[in-house]
Design an enzyme around this catalytic site. Structure first.
Site, PDB file in Angstrom:
ATOM      1  N   LYS A 149       0.613  -1.118   0.165  1.00 17.88           N
ATOM      2  CA  LYS A 149      -0.116   0.087  -0.082  1.00 17.88           C
ATOM      3  C   LYS A 149       0.965   1.508  -0.197  1.00 17.88           C
ATOM      4  CE  LYS A 149      -4.265  -2.538   2.164  1.00 17.88           C
ATOM      5  NZ  LYS A 149      -4.448  -2.992   3.350  1.00 17.88           N
ATOM      6  N   GLN A 165      -5.009  -1.057   9.676  1.00 16.20           N
ATOM      7  CA  GLN A 165      -4.311  -2.506   8.790  1.00 16.20           C
ATOM      8  C   GLN A 165      -4.841  -3.326   9.673  1.00 16.20           C
ATOM      9  OE1 GLN A 165      -3.517  -3.029   5.983  1.00 16.20           O
ATOM     10  NE2 GLN A 165      -3.801  -5.411   6.172  1.00 16.20           N
ATOM     11  N   ASP A 183     -10.752   3.357   4.462  1.00 20.89           N
ATOM     12  CA  ASP A 183     -11.596   2.082   4.346  1.00 20.89           C
ATOM     13  C   ASP A 183     -12.618   2.104   3.657  1.00 20.89           C
ATOM     14  OD1 ASP A 183      -9.481  -0.033   3.312  1.00 20.89           O
ATOM     15  OD2 ASP A 183      -8.659  -0.580   5.504  1.00 20.89           O
TER      16      ASP A 183
END
Ligand code: NAP
Length: 278
Positions: A49, A93, A116
């Site tokens: 990422k 994460q 997200d």
């Protein structure tokens, strides 16, 4: 033999396109990724990422916290990033170490920085079909890939195997919002293959290797493999038994090179779009 849905090529194209648009901005978009602990798969994902965020011309920062991080310390970092002008997107994460419950933190991220799309405000907006600030990356990447290959969603019979909050559920909403007829199946579903055999679009997100075999697939169906499993030899596998399914399906995603890169492309798109909204 099925046509390959090339997620890697499309992801590269999307990121390159965003890089060109980013060059024209006065201020670079900023992505902040929080990594708690030492989960090896998470470390690889975070590295990818960061790499792609830098490729897109963004500022990218990874905040690494130790395995034994306290709830208060993680909340403090989220608060700092919520208030940091240079950070447009915040990504926590997952999975977190066992002593931390993700839902104690996901709803503390400012929904306008929730890259997200996991904040309840964004999940609710998705359910209401009311423009979330960001849509979860894996489902968004899958829709982008289907659109690229002109796969018709309206009226299609879509079956999703898996009902997680990060893949199955948001994907079901996106497909429903695009007028597909959606069935979500899971580990308690009876006669699974009777249902999958009716799918025009079959998406598997279970994390079980070879869960989907050729005899579960309708001829000409579009098969999307979300699973990422590392086998005993360290090789990446998906949920789909590629060799048997490719003979039956019309389209299929490979693993690697299918949904994985599309997830990262969606993350880059989300970060870019959040930076414009501020
Ligand atoms: P998860 O939270 O573990 O959910 C798995 C889902 O699969 C659950 O709903 C479970 O049903 C269902 N399931 C498990 N075994 C099944 C079976 N035998 N028959 C029918 N359904 C079954 O997983 P996730 O986070 O959604 O991730 C799924 C997979 O996708 C993993 O391999 C993960 O690594 C991968 N992934 C890949 C990407 C990417 O970018 N490519 C992104 C996210 C996730 P129950 O709800 O009944 O338990």
């Amino acid at each position: 033999m099925a046509q390959i849905l090339d997620g890697k090529a499309l992801s590269n194209k999307i990121i390159e396109n965003i890089r060109e648009k980013t060059l024209l901005l006065d201020k670079k978009p900023g992505l902040g990724v929080i990594l708690v602990g030492e989960n090896p798969a998470s470390k690889v994902y975070v590295k990818n990422k960061e790499k792609q965020a830098l490729n897109a011309g963004f500022n990218s920062a990874v905040y690494k916290l130790p395995e034994n991080t306290s709830k208060d310390d993680l909340l403090k970092l989220i608060d700092e990033l919520n208030n940091d002008e240079g950070t447009n997107g915040i990504l926590l994460q997952l999975p977190l170490p066992k002593h931390l419950n993700p839902y104690d933190f996901l709803d503390k991220i400012n929904p306008k920085k929730d890259v997200d799309g996991f904040h309840p405000v964004n999940a609710g907006k998705l359910m209401l079909n009311e423009k979330p600030y960001a849509v979860p990356c894996t489902p968004k990447g899958i829709i982008t890939l289907l659109d690229e290959y002109n796969i018709k969603l309206e009226g299609a019979n879509a079956v999703i195997i898996g009902r997680s909050n990060i893949v199955g559920k948001p994907l079901s909403m996106l497909l429903l919002n695009r007028n597909a007829t959606v069935t979500v199946v899971h580990s308690k579903t009876k006669n699974l293959s009777e249902i999958t055999k009716n799918a025009d679009i079959l998406i598997s997100a279970t994390g079980r290797a070879d869960m989907v075999t050729g005899n579960m697939v309708k001829k000409g169906a579009v098969v999307i493999d979300v699973g990422i499993i590392r086998d005993e030899n360290g090789k990446l596998r998906g949920d789909v038994d590629f060799d048997s399914v490719k003979e039956i399906a019309g389209f299929i995603t490979p693993v690697p090179g299918g949904v994985g890169p599309m997830t990262i492309a969606a993350l880059i798109q989300n970060t870019y779009e959040l930076s414009l909204k501020e």
